[in-house]
Design an enzyme around this catalytic site. Structure first.
Site, PDB file in Angstrom:
ATOM      1  N   HIS A 202       0.870  -1.178   0.000  1.00 37.69           N
ATOM      2  CA  HIS A 202       0.000   0.000   0.000  1.00 37.69           C
ATOM      3  C   HIS A 202       0.909   1.232   0.000  1.00 37.69           C
ATOM      4  O   HIS A 202       2.015   1.185   0.545  1.00 37.69           O
ATOM      5  CB  HIS A 202      -0.848  -0.056   1.281  1.00 37.69           C
ATOM      6  CG  HIS A 202      -1.921   0.975   1.375  1.00 37.69           C
ATOM      7  ND1 HIS A 202      -1.673   2.256   1.788  1.00 37.69           N
ATOM      8  CD2 HIS A 202      -3.248   0.908   1.141  1.00 37.69           C
ATOM      9  CE1 HIS A 202      -2.815   2.939   1.800  1.00 37.69           C
ATOM     10  NE2 HIS A 202      -3.790   2.136   1.408  1.00 37.69           N
ATOM     11  N   ASP A 279       2.828  -4.866   7.861  1.00 37.50           N
ATOM     12  CA  ASP A 279       1.613  -4.072   7.756  1.00 37.50           C
ATOM     13  C   ASP A 279       0.428  -5.048   7.837  1.00 37.50           C
ATOM     14  O   ASP A 279       0.127  -5.762   6.877  1.00 37.50           O
ATOM     15  CB  ASP A 279       1.644  -3.318   6.420  1.00 37.50           C
ATOM     16  CG  ASP A 279       0.343  -2.595   6.131  1.00 37.50           C
ATOM     17  OD1 ASP A 279      -0.640  -2.787   6.864  1.00 37.50           O
ATOM     18  OD2 ASP A 279       0.306  -1.843   5.135  1.00 37.50           O
ATOM     19  N   GLN A 282      -4.646  -5.466   6.540  1.00 39.61           N
ATOM     20  CA  GLN A 282      -5.614  -6.337   5.855  1.00 39.61           C
ATOM     21  C   GLN A 282      -5.594  -7.764   6.396  1.00 39.61           C
ATOM     22  O   GLN A 282      -6.217  -8.649   5.820  1.00 39.61           O
ATOM     23  CB  GLN A 282      -5.314  -6.372   4.351  1.00 39.61           C
ATOM     24  CG  GLN A 282      -5.468  -5.042   3.657  1.00 39.61           C
ATOM     25  CD  GLN A 282      -6.911  -4.532   3.649  1.00 39.61           C
ATOM     26  OE1 GLN A 282      -7.860  -5.289   3.884  1.00 39.61           O
ATOM     27  NE2 GLN A 282      -7.081  -3.247   3.394  1.00 39.61           N
ATOM     28  N   LYS A 305     -10.539  -1.052  10.266  1.00 40.48           N
ATOM     29  CA  LYS A 305     -10.637  -2.251   9.434  1.00 40.48           C
ATOM     30  C   LYS A 305     -10.812  -3.502  10.297  1.00 40.48           C
ATOM     31  O   LYS A 305     -10.785  -4.625   9.812  1.00 40.48           O
ATOM     32  CB  LYS A 305      -9.370  -2.402   8.583  1.00 40.48           C
ATOM     33  CG  LYS A 305      -9.179  -1.298   7.548  1.00 40.48           C
ATOM     34  CD  LYS A 305      -7.928  -1.543   6.738  1.00 40.48           C
ATOM     35  CE  LYS A 305      -7.405  -0.304   6.054  1.00 40.48           C
ATOM     36  NZ  LYS A 305      -8.111   0.054   4.841  1.00 40.48           N
ATOM     37  N   CYS A 443      -4.810   2.539  -3.712  1.00 42.28           N
ATOM     38  CA  CYS A 443      -3.561   3.037  -3.097  1.00 42.28           C
ATOM     39  C   CYS A 443      -2.457   1.993  -3.211  1.00 42.28           C
ATOM     40  O   CYS A 443      -1.659   1.792  -2.291  1.00 42.28           O
ATOM     41  CB  CYS A 443      -3.755   3.434  -1.638  1.00 42.28           C
ATOM     42  SG  CYS A 443      -4.954   4.726  -1.418  1.00 42.28           S
TER      43      CYS A 443
HETATM   44  N1  PMP Z   1      -1.846  -0.739   4.514  1.00 43.30           N
HETATM   45  C1  PMP Z   1      -2.774  -1.482   3.923  1.00 43.30           C
HETATM   46  C2  PMP Z   1      -2.419  -2.860   3.458  1.00 43.30           C
HETATM   47  C3  PMP Z   1      -4.066  -0.983   3.755  1.00 43.30           C
HETATM   48  O1  PMP Z   1      -4.990  -1.726   3.172  1.00 43.30           O
HETATM   49  C4  PMP Z   1      -4.371   0.315   4.226  1.00 43.30           C
HETATM   50  C5  PMP Z   1      -5.748   0.899   4.050  1.00 43.30           C
HETATM   51  N2  PMP Z   1      -6.310   0.669   2.799  1.00 43.30           N
HETATM   52  C6  PMP Z   1      -3.369   1.043   4.840  1.00 43.30           C
HETATM   53  C7  PMP Z   1      -2.122   0.486   4.976  1.00 43.30           C
HETATM   54  C8  PMP Z   1      -3.613   2.410   5.372  1.00 43.30           C
HETATM   55  O2  PMP Z   1      -4.514   2.332   6.434  1.00 43.30           O
HETATM   56  P1  PMP Z   1      -5.096   3.641   7.097  1.00 43.30           P
HETATM   57  O3  PMP Z   1      -5.629   4.483   5.976  1.00 43.30           O
HETATM   58  O4  PMP Z   1      -6.176   3.145   8.007  1.00 43.30           O
HETATM   59  O5  PMP Z   1      -3.983   4.312   7.830  1.00 43.30           O
END
Ligand code: PMP
Length: 483
Positions: A202, A279, A282, A305, A443
């Site tokens: 991401h 990270d 997910q 999430k 993203c």
């Molecule tokens: N890493 C991953 C794998 C994500 O899916 C996301 C959110 N789509 C993020 C980081 C960023 O998360 P947040 O916007 O809640 O900080």
């Protein structure tokens, strides 16, 4: 017992592994049949025989053995876990109608809906406990501090941390990664050092490392992925070396759903003396995660999430690492003593929680992990795995639809494109049927680039999704293709 991707199945038979946390609902290991019992989604391996229900598991309706037994067409995988109808009733928003149709929430990778237990916990907190924490010498300050620190303990247990002091509350995954990149990174990464990322990251696990790399003159190296969307471990191994300081990778790809072989990747990184940030944004809502089993140095997640409120997330860090990290933001709460000449800083986690904390969201997140503990993350994993297999199978049968990312191990998200209709248009058409999916680059533009697409349609699952949701999705995609 370990799911690929490093997820730990709470099971007393793991030698030397941390004991399952006390709040966990554990199925008797003999009833699991779990080792290797999960069907591979795209692999050659045959789905193995069904596991039986947990006989006599007391307590929660989730575990009532007589409830739902699902067997998806074409799959020999079946298992009694819980009745998803009961889970759905816990989520008031699932009763909403959108354009006159029942809401089908398949945008869980973007954010998850909230169970009543979380909503009510927030109401109770604001009605009976709310105050700023730590500083006040009055009853509500004590109640609020108990609620906030209690949430930290719950998150520590949920993640298998060795102590609540390893849990830092932050705004979310993005902030957690920025914190580590800024605090740990600036101290430990220098000119010519290397940071290893994967193609599947991401943007929030790319850009903060670029900031550090640009500042100190470090180099970012990227692990390639195969046509199926799996990281290429041989290439990963070749990228690791004496200059590798940090390996940062996603536990589950938010764009493709690929589960990365986290435990193996951590071990490989540690062999060259690198630190690892995983990270988990997910991952944590989909299968059990134990940071000690993974041996992650840092593990990060977003509360929204994980069925919790937005505005809170977690940075888990090994105590020894957090202890020697400098603060990254200055302000109240993170200090020991302040004079105009010099300030000294509190121990972690307070050192990294400058200012008034994200109070109610943290308390709500504590309630969310309590809720998940009652269901049992192993059960969540089984339910979703079966649903993922069903969705993959039924979507793949649609001519004109191409799945992007066909890894053998997937969780949560799946991506596809359809002939002749942009992903955004597919998203709009599905919305007319009450179906919420994400369409775009998620993203994760390097992942899109790898597969030669600008955008995909991304349905993503959570514990409350059912086969009817998938059937509605498949029908709507077919209709979109016909028009
Ligand atoms: N890493 C991953 C794998 C994500 O899916 C996301 C959110 N789509 C993020 C980081 C960023 O998360 P947040 O916007 O809640 O900080």
């Amino acid at each position: 017992m370990t799911l690929s991707g490093g997820a730990m199945i709470p099971n007393t038979s793991i030698p030397g592994s941390p004991a399952p946390f006390p709040g966990a609902v554990e199925l008797p290991s003999t009833a699991q049949g779990m080792d290797g019992a999960l069907p591979r989604l795209f692999g050659d391996a045959e789905p193995s025989a069904s596991a039986s229900a947990a006989p006599g598991t007391p307590g929660y309706y989730f575990l009532t053995p007589t409830l739902a037994t699902r067997s998806s067409p074409g799959s020999s995988f079946s298992r009694r876990i819980f009745d998803v109808r009961d889970i759905r009733r816990d989520f008031p928003i699932l009763q909403e109608r959108v354009h006159g149709k029942p809401l089908v929430w398949l945008d869980n990778a973007a954010t998850t809906q909230k169970p009543r237990a979380v909503i009510q916990r927030l109401v109770h907190y604001y009605e009976h406990e709310y105050s700023n924490v730590h500083r006040g010498a009055h009853t509500l300050a004590a109640r609020s501090t108990d609620a906030y620190e209690g949430a930290r303990e719950k998150l520590a247990r949920f993640l298998g941390a060795s102590s609540p002091s390893e849990v830092v509350f932050v705004r979310g995954t993005t902030e957690a990664i920025n914190l580590v990149a800024s605090s740990w990174g600036r101290r430990h990464i220098g000119a010519g050092d290397e940071i290893v990322l994967t193609t599947l990251e991401h943007h929030s696990n790319i850009v903060p490392w670029q900031f550090v790399a640009d500042e100190v003159g470090a180099v970012i190296r990227v692990v390639p992925v195969s046509d199926r969307g799996e990281v290429m471990l041989d290439d990963y191994g070749k990228l690791l070396g004496p200059r590798t300081r940090m390996v940062a990778f996603t536990h589950v790809s938010n764009a493709l759903g690929t589960i990365l072989p986290a435990q193996e990747m951590v071990q490989m990184a540690h062999r060259v003396g690198a630190r690892v940030l995983i990270d988990g944004a997910q991952a944590v809502a989909h299968f059990p995660v134990n940071v000690q089993t993974l041996d992650a140095d840092f593990y990060v997640l977003s509360g929204h999430k994980l069925f919790g409120p937005s505005g809170v997330g977690v940075l888990y860090g090994k105590k020894a690492l957090l202890d020697e990290m400098p603060p990254w933001q200055g302000g109240g709460n993170m200090i020991q003593r302040v004079t105009f000449e010099k300030s000294t800083f509190a121990d972690p986690p307070a050192r990294f929680e400058a200012g008034t904390a994200t109070l109610a969201p943290a308390v709500g997140l504590g309630a969310a992990v309590d809720y998940l503990d009652r269901i049992g993350m192993v059960n969540v994993a089984f339910h979703e795995r079966e649903l993922m297999a069903y969705a993959t199978e039924t979507l793949s049968q649609i001519s004109g639809l191409r799945m992007i990312g066909t890894a053998a191990e997937k969780a949560g998200a799946m991506s596809f494109v359809v002939d002749g209709i942009s992903a955004e248009d597919v998203g709009r058409i599905l919305d007319q049927d009450g179906i919420a999916v994400r369409a775009g680059h998620h993203c994760a533009q390097p992942t899109m680039d790898r597969f030669g697409v600008d955008a995909t349609v991304r349905p993503s699952l959570a514990v409350y999704n059912n086969h009817a949701d998938i059937d509605t999705l498949v029908r709507a995609v077919r209709r979109a293709l016909r028009h």
